[in-house]
Design a protein around this motif. Sequence first.
Motif, mmCIF file in Angstrom:
data_model
loop_
_atom_site.group_PDB
_atom_site.id
_atom_site.type_symbol
_atom_site.label_atom_id
_atom_site.label_comp_id
_atom_site.label_asym_id
_atom_site.label_seq_id
_atom_site.Cartn_x
_atom_site.Cartn_y
_atom_site.Cartn_z
ATOM 1 N N ALA A 1 -1.371 -37.725 6.718
ATOM 2 C CA ALA A 1 -1.726 -38.888 5.900
ATOM 3 C C ALA A 1 -1.017 -38.850 4.554
ATOM 4 N N ILE B 1 -5.329 -44.125 5.764
ATOM 5 C CA ILE B 1 -4.532 -43.525 6.836
ATOM 6 C C ILE B 1 -5.294 -42.385 7.506
ATOM 7 N N VAL B 2 -5.990 -41.564 6.726
ATOM 8 C CA VAL B 2 -6.786 -40.469 7.301
ATOM 9 C C VAL B 2 -7.782 -41.015 8.317
ATOM 10 N N ALA C 1 -2.720 -41.243 11.880
ATOM 11 C CA ALA C 1 -2.006 -40.631 10.754
ATOM 12 C C ALA C 1 -0.671 -40.041 11.195
#
Length: 248
Positions: free
Chosen positions: A132, A156-157, A162
């Motif tokens: 990420a 994103i995580v 990711a």
Amino acid sequence: MSVLVIGALLACVPVPAAGAAGAVLERAKPVSRIDHLIAELRRDPVYVTDHAPRALPADAAGRIKKAVARLGVPAYVAVTPTVLADGYGTEDLVPLLHDDLGRPGVYIVADPTSPSFTAVQYGGATLPVKDAMWATASELPSDAGAVAMVERFVEIVLSGRAKERREAGGPRPKSKTRIALDAHDRSERAASRAEWRAFATGTALSGGALLLLLLLLASYRNRRRKARAGKTRSKARPVSAAGGRKRR
């Protein structure tokens, strides 16, 4: 006698204990930036510097706290200019902060005055923090700002993609400054081309006019030359009064 009196007085002055002297020296020692960050993170897990007001929105701390709360694990965030952090970069500060705090969680250090951004997870449920972090760097321009970096990192995580987003990352988007500079360069090139076209057109027109003038001048000189030649021939052949040619 006076020497003995002074010696007796000095002997009566209490000598500070070693511990007290050490405490005085400790208080006199200036607090480093690292110590300051650690103290702030012990008080509040999200620290936002007040040394970069132009680079951070007024609600920076609130937005970062809201973002990292979504991770579901402890998070410690330090937003600080690394130039003030005893010369350490963001990648150096993260392990230093973790070693002193000694707490598991996701540690994030972001520099509001540069694109430097580092995130590392220590202990707890494994999150795709590294992927990420790199995906964030590839998806945002260098001037996106620390708050936007943290928010995109968390997004994103939690996206479940990711690794894919890190691998799909292309060239980093252009910064606002780069876009403005490119637009200025395009404008300069367009202006230069317009000036060149105008110069070329003017040169062609003036060249055509000059050529026409030269042709007219050449034609005029040619006519004058022919006229002078005709007069010369006429004078060279005089005619007699009887109408015949004069014989020599």
